[in-house]
Write a protein that holds these residues in place. Structure first.
Motif, mmCIF file in Angstrom:
data_model
loop_
_atom_site.group_PDB
_atom_site.id
_atom_site.type_symbol
_atom_site.label_atom_id
_atom_site.label_comp_id
_atom_site.label_asym_id
_atom_site.label_seq_id
_atom_site.Cartn_x
_atom_site.Cartn_y
_atom_site.Cartn_z
ATOM 1 N N TRP A 1 -26.771 -22.098 47.517
ATOM 2 C CA TRP A 1 -26.820 -23.165 46.523
ATOM 3 C C TRP A 1 -27.067 -22.516 45.178
ATOM 4 O O TRP A 1 -27.914 -21.623 45.060
ATOM 5 C CB TRP A 1 -27.942 -24.161 46.826
ATOM 6 N N CYS A 2 -26.356 -22.925 44.157
ATOM 7 C CA CYS A 2 -26.546 -22.334 42.836
ATOM 8 C C CYS A 2 -26.432 -23.406 41.758
ATOM 9 O O CYS A 2 -25.770 -24.426 41.936
ATOM 10 C CB CYS A 2 -25.541 -21.203 42.583
ATOM 11 N N ASP A 3 -27.102 -23.147 40.654
ATOM 12 C CA ASP A 3 -27.074 -24.068 39.523
ATOM 13 C C ASP A 3 -27.468 -23.286 38.273
ATOM 14 O O ASP A 3 -27.984 -22.166 38.363
ATOM 15 C CB ASP A 3 -28.030 -25.232 39.748
ATOM 16 N N GLN B 1 -28.726 -31.682 44.519
ATOM 17 C CA GLN B 1 -28.789 -30.248 44.255
ATOM 18 C C GLN B 1 -30.179 -29.704 44.593
ATOM 19 O O GLN B 1 -31.179 -30.072 43.985
ATOM 20 C CB GLN B 1 -28.458 -29.978 42.785
ATOM 21 N N LEU B 2 -30.236 -28.801 45.587
ATOM 22 C CA LEU B 2 -31.521 -28.252 46.026
ATOM 23 C C LEU B 2 -32.159 -27.359 44.971
ATOM 24 O O LEU B 2 -33.375 -27.158 44.962
ATOM 25 C CB LEU B 2 -31.332 -27.447 47.313
ATOM 26 N N ILE B 3 -31.379 -26.803 44.065
ATOM 27 C CA ILE B 3 -31.913 -25.866 43.084
ATOM 28 C C ILE B 3 -32.852 -26.568 42.109
ATOM 29 O O ILE B 3 -33.618 -25.924 41.406
ATOM 30 C CB ILE B 3 -30.769 -25.167 42.334
ATOM 31 N N SER B 4 -32.815 -27.890 42.074
ATOM 32 C CA SER B 4 -33.764 -28.605 41.231
ATOM 33 C C SER B 4 -35.202 -28.252 41.618
ATOM 34 O O SER B 4 -36.120 -28.341 40.807
ATOM 35 C CB SER B 4 -33.562 -30.115 41.361
ATOM 36 N N LEU B 5 -35.409 -27.814 42.869
ATOM 37 C CA LEU B 5 -36.722 -27.381 43.322
ATOM 38 C C LEU B 5 -37.204 -26.168 42.530
ATOM 39 O O LEU B 5 -38.397 -26.034 42.259
ATOM 40 C CB LEU B 5 -36.664 -27.030 44.812
ATOM 41 N N LEU B 6 -36.286 -25.295 42.136
ATOM 42 C CA LEU B 6 -36.663 -24.082 41.433
ATOM 43 C C LEU B 6 -36.764 -24.303 39.933
ATOM 44 O O LEU B 6 -37.166 -23.396 39.211
ATOM 45 C CB LEU B 6 -35.630 -22.992 41.699
ATOM 46 N N PRO C 1 -41.003 -21.081 47.056
ATOM 47 C CA PRO C 1 -39.858 -21.265 46.150
ATOM 48 C C PRO C 1 -40.150 -22.230 45.003
ATOM 49 O O PRO C 1 -39.536 -22.127 43.941
ATOM 50 C CB PRO C 1 -38.764 -21.826 47.071
ATOM 51 N N ASP C 2 -41.086 -23.154 45.218
ATOM 52 C CA ASP C 2 -41.399 -24.138 44.177
ATOM 53 C C ASP C 2 -42.081 -23.520 42.964
ATOM 54 O O ASP C 2 -42.198 -24.172 41.921
ATOM 55 C CB ASP C 2 -42.273 -25.255 44.758
#
Length: 268
Positions: A136-138, A261-266, A84-85
């Motif tokens: 989770w979305c951003d 926010q987990l989406i910061s990973l993407l 995912p990264d």
């Protein structure tokens, strides 16, 4: 047909079983990418792509061997199946497949140097995960410097195990950050509905509302509010898909702070 025993290797994906769960990685495939790029002896990079990059405005010389760039990016796209990264990096690099420049090639090699320091990274599908979905979305409003279209990122979990994720440019230009966040909610809602149907076909019922985490307070309010005022009338009708899912009890929007926010990973 033959019973080949427990799965260990499939299409470049290595599977390791333990009491913790299933670990999926593409270590050999990753090392092949590094070797083909000639970077086995290179210094690893700590992150895959520079922040505030200007690859869309690159004006350097054209790449002599464009096929090599396309081949490398294509392999990175497949590697993102368990990484995912890499979602954001692959999203950016794949936009220049038609006419890559030298600067684009250098950015792709930076991703390869990042892989050198994390070749064994993969996905852990935990055996003790609850059979409950969450999303989770951003969005990054007006992220594209050329079209000013926003960037959507989302990830879906089954318990603590990531199942699906995506980083993608939105199809239309959003006139506000709230609209961009609302569109990302609609995108993850489609995925969560599909995952819920898939679980049902496997005999797993999911009666509770799916928690959907968003770091924008206006978007969930807009999704729950059935009356739109003039400033939101321009939002397309298909975005109401998220609101209908909330009214049906399918998802339950939850605010989460930006630092969590987990989406910061993407979107590194």
């Amino acid at each position: 047909m033959k019973d080949l025993g427990p799965l260990k290797h499939f299409l470049g994906i290595e599977v390791a079983r333990s009491s913790t769960g299933l670990f999926l990685c593409q270590r050999k495939y990753t090392l092949d990418i590094i070797s083909e790029a000639g970077l086995l002896g290179a210094k690893p990079s700590s992150f895959p792509i520079e922040m505030n990059h200007r690859l869309a405005h690159a004006t350097g010389p054209p790449l002599p061997d464009a096929a090599a760039y396309r081949r490398l990016v294509g392999r990175l796209i497949y590697l993102a199946v368990t990484r995912p990264d890499l979602a954001y990096s692959v999203h950016v690099l794949s936009q220049f497949m038609q006419a890559p420049l030298q600067e684009h090639w250098d950015a792709a090699l930076r991703v390869v140097r990042y892989l050198k320091g994390s070749s064994s990274q993969g996905l852990l599908l935990r055996a003790d995960s609850e059979l409950s979905l969450q999303g989770w979305c951003d969005s990054d409003w007006a992220a594209c410097p050329l079209t000013r279209r926003s960037l959507t990122g989302w990830i879906g979990f089954l318990g603590n195990s990531p199942l699906s994720w995506k980083t993608k440019k939105q199809h239309t230009v959003s006139r506000s950050s709230t609209e961009a966040e609302y569109r990302s909610m609609a995108a993850i809602t489609c995925e969560l509905k599909w995952l819920k149907g898939l679980l049902l076909s496997l005999g797993v019922h999911h009666p509770k509302a799916i928690h959907l985490f968003c770091d924008n307070q206006s978007a969930p309010y807009l999704a729950k509010n059935s009356e739109f005022h003039e400033r939101t009338k321009h939002i397309e009708v298909d975005c109401n898909f998220a609101r209908d899912a909330i009214l049906d009890g399918l998802i339950a929007p939850t605010y989460v702070s930006t630092k969590d926010q987990l989406i910061s990973l993407l979107k590194l």
